[in-house]
Motif scaffolding. Structure first.
Motif, PDB file in Angstrom:
ATOM      1  N   MET A 155       1.047  -1.215   0.224  1.00  0.00           N
ATOM      2  CA  MET A 155      -0.193  -0.141   0.132  1.00  0.00           C
ATOM      3  C   MET A 155       0.592   1.000  -0.523  1.00  0.00           C
ATOM      4  N   LEU A 156       0.238   2.197  -0.958  1.00  0.00           N
ATOM      5  CA  LEU A 156       0.923   3.405  -0.605  1.00  0.00           C
ATOM      6  C   LEU A 156       0.640   4.951  -0.369  1.00  0.00           C
ATOM      7  N   LEU A 157      -1.223   5.293  -0.684  1.00  0.00           N
ATOM      8  CA  LEU A 157      -1.425   6.352   0.318  1.00  0.00           C
ATOM      9  C   LEU A 157      -3.386   5.142   0.475  1.00  0.00           C
ATOM     10  N   ALA A 158      -3.787   5.354   1.174  1.00  0.00           N
ATOM     11  CA  ALA A 158      -5.039   5.527   1.744  1.00  0.00           C
ATOM     12  C   ALA A 158      -5.607   6.936   1.993  1.00  0.00           C
ATOM     13  N   GLU A 159      -6.704   7.276   1.741  1.00  0.00           N
ATOM     14  CA  GLU A 159      -8.296   7.937   2.815  1.00  0.00           C
ATOM     15  C   GLU A 159      -9.269   6.796   2.484  1.00  0.00           C
ATOM     16  N   SER A 160      -9.878   7.913   3.596  1.00  0.00           N
ATOM     17  CA  SER A 160     -11.576   7.702   3.976  1.00  0.00           C
ATOM     18  C   SER A 160     -12.641   8.259   3.921  1.00  0.00           C
ATOM     19  N   LEU A 161     -13.644   7.813   3.903  1.00  0.00           N
ATOM     20  CA  LEU A 161     -15.142   8.447   3.900  1.00  0.00           C
ATOM     21  C   LEU A 161     -15.686   7.561   4.868  1.00  0.00           C
ATOM     22  N   SER A 162     -16.581   8.325   5.346  1.00  0.00           N
ATOM     23  CA  SER A 162     -18.104   7.747   6.518  1.00  0.00           C
ATOM     24  C   SER A 162     -18.949   7.492   4.622  1.00  0.00           C
ATOM     25  N   ILE A 163     -19.688   6.581   5.364  1.00  0.00           N
ATOM     26  CA  ILE A 163     -20.720   6.206   3.988  1.00  0.00           C
ATOM     27  C   ILE A 163     -22.195   6.222   5.152  1.00  0.00           C
ATOM     28  N   GLY A 164     -23.179   7.129   4.556  1.00  0.00           N
ATOM     29  CA  GLY A 164     -24.230   7.075   4.368  1.00  0.00           C
ATOM     30  C   GLY A 164     -24.903   5.925   5.388  1.00  0.00           C
ATOM     31  N   GLU A 165     -25.984   6.572   6.574  1.00  0.00           N
ATOM     32  CA  GLU A 165     -27.395   5.415   6.606  1.00  0.00           C
ATOM     33  C   GLU A 165     -27.556   4.790   5.405  1.00  0.00           C
ATOM     34  N   GLU A 166     -28.045   5.728   4.501  1.00  0.00           N
ATOM     35  CA  GLU A 166     -28.958   5.330   3.380  1.00  0.00           C
ATOM     36  C   GLU A 166     -28.308   5.657   2.483  1.00  0.00           C
ATOM     37  N   GLU A 167     -27.303   6.036   1.887  1.00  0.00           N
ATOM     38  CA  GLU A 167     -26.466   5.892   1.085  1.00  0.00           C
ATOM     39  C   GLU A 167     -26.499   4.196   0.480  1.00  0.00           C
ATOM     40  N   THR A 168     -26.925   4.775  -1.363  1.00  0.00           N
ATOM     41  CA  THR A 168     -26.710   3.275  -2.451  1.00  0.00           C
ATOM     42  C   THR A 168     -25.200   3.368  -2.646  1.00  0.00           C
ATOM     43  N   SER A 169     -24.803   1.769  -3.015  1.00  0.00           N
ATOM     44  CA  SER A 169     -23.707   1.846  -3.766  1.00  0.00           C
ATOM     45  C   SER A 169     -23.371   2.378  -5.140  1.00  0.00           C
ATOM     46  N   GLY A 170     -24.175   3.042  -6.210  1.00  0.00           N
ATOM     47  CA  GLY A 170     -24.107   3.719  -7.114  1.00  0.00           C
ATOM     48  C   GLY A 170     -23.533   4.587  -5.959  1.00  0.00           C
ATOM     49  N   GLN A 171     -24.794   5.550  -5.375  1.00  0.00           N
ATOM     50  CA  GLN A 171     -24.389   7.369  -4.708  1.00  0.00           C
ATOM     51  C   GLN A 171     -22.539   7.388  -4.289  1.00  0.00           C
ATOM     52  N   LEU A 172     -21.757   6.022  -3.189  1.00  0.00           N
ATOM     53  CA  LEU A 172     -20.924   5.924  -2.820  1.00  0.00           C
ATOM     54  C   LEU A 172     -19.871   5.678  -3.684  1.00  0.00           C
ATOM     55  N   HIS A 173     -19.715   4.756  -4.854  1.00  0.00           N
ATOM     56  CA  HIS A 173     -19.493   4.749  -6.041  1.00  0.00           C
ATOM     57  C   HIS A 173     -18.858   5.948  -6.834  1.00  0.00           C
ATOM     58  N   ASP A 174     -20.177   6.896  -7.060  1.00  0.00           N
ATOM     59  CA  ASP A 174     -19.667   8.218  -7.592  1.00  0.00           C
ATOM     60  C   ASP A 174     -18.840   9.021  -6.324  1.00  0.00           C
ATOM     61  N   ARG A 175     -18.437   9.132  -4.890  1.00  0.00           N
ATOM     62  CA  ARG A 175     -18.163   9.317  -4.474  1.00  0.00           C
ATOM     63  C   ARG A 175     -16.391   8.805  -4.118  1.00  0.00           C
TER      64      ARG A 175
END
Length: 317
Positions: A155-175
């Motif tokens: 691994m070189l670099l990583a950055e995280s984000l939170s997943i919303g309670e109602e967030e879909t895989s499509g919405q998460l895909h775009d983010r």
């Protein structure tokens, strides 16, 4: 240290496009793009370019579409092309092909992959969907130095984000695709400056995100409300109401509790609240009846006679 790199980009779907945009605008030289062959779509089976091909053509970047990088004449020609280009770096983002060792070892700085999970968790083909299916509340993007194993490189670099309670895989895909572009540019900058420290993955912490199968979308309402909600968010669920197949596209957890024996039963027809096997309920926010259009629940209810006591079934009765 290097100011600019000669880069070959390998990617195929929409997820890869923000990374290509970022590289094309960064000042680095994108020498060529490798992407999967065009596929026929629609009634006329017209060949449609991959999203990455369309983006590359808009920048005037040469595009190559070998059937395979590992065997046959296509693979031999692809290797010859790469040897002639002599890229400093190959960037791979959801390409869809396994790179042979001859390609992995060709660039001076190797091959870097942008992966849509916090490695070593969710190696494999469907990390976004599996994060939601498993109810994760956090995910991210990892850049890694590619090795011969599947998503096993340092691994070189990583950055995280939170997943919303109602967030879909499509919405998460775009983010995640936008976050991937940011991580990629930071990774390339680190390569140029020599500031990256590769970190080996801990295999003991790994899990595999296998490809999604169609049969996984079948909803069993005897499961918990959260499991069903995560399935709908992750891969879109389906069940049968009145003998017709309905896709359940978006949902929300309800605070209402009921007798678990009512699993699958509509307990509030005004907002399409359905009982689940743990005694909790979900509300359906969007759905699509067989042969119909995708509708918000309020629009669906206006056009369909839905009553309390009607039941969503796993199979056609």
């Amino acid at each position: 240290m290097r100011d600019k790199l000669n880069i070959v980009f390998m990617g195929t779907p929409d997820f890869s496009v923000p990374c290509l945009h970022a590289l094309a605008k960064s000042g680095h030289r994108v020498q060529a793009v490798f992407t999967q062959p065009d596929k026929p779509k629609g009634r006329g089976y017209k060949l449609i370019p991959t999203p990455v091909k369309a983006a590359a053509q808009a920048y005037g970047i040469p595009v190559y579409q070998p059937l395979s990088l590992r065997k046959g004449e296509d693979a031999a020609r692809a290797l010859e092309t790469l040897q002639a280009l002599q890229p400093d770096l190959i960037v791979v983002v959801a390409y869809g092909q396994i790179l042979p060792v001859e390609v992995l070892e060709l660039p001076a700085f190797g091959c870097v992959n942008i992966h849509a999970s916090l490695l070593p968790k969710y190696r494999g083909a469907a990390p976004i969907q599996w994060c939601i299916l498993n109810g994760e509340t956090e995910t991210g993007v990892t850049s890694m130095q590619m090795a011969q194993g599947l998503d096993t490189g340092d691994m070189l670099l990583a950055e995280s984000l939170s997943i919303g309670e109602e967030e879909t895989s499509g919405q998460l895909h775009d983010r995640l695709s936008e976050l991937g572009a940011k991580v990629l540019l930071e990774t390339v900058a680190g390569i140029c400056q020599g500031t990256l420290t590769p970190v080996p993955q801990d295999d003991a912490l790994s899990c595999y995100a296998s490809m999604i199968r169609k049969d996984m979308s079948r909803i069993d309402f005897t499961k918990s409300a959260r499991e069903i909600h995560n399935l709908i968010r992750g891969i879109t669920g389906f069940a049968f109401l009145g003998g017709k197949r309905h896709k359940l596209l978006r949902s929300a957890l309800s605070e209402r509790t009921v007798d678990p024996a009512l699993a699958g039963t509509i307990v509030d027809a005004k907002d399409l609240t359905i009982a689940c096997g743990d005694g909790h309920c979900i509300r359906i926010l969007e759905l699509q009846a067989e042969g119909g259009k995708r509708l918000k629940t309020e629009d669906f209810l206006r056009g369909n006679s839905i009553e309390n006591g009607m039941k969503f079934e796993t199979e056609v009765l």
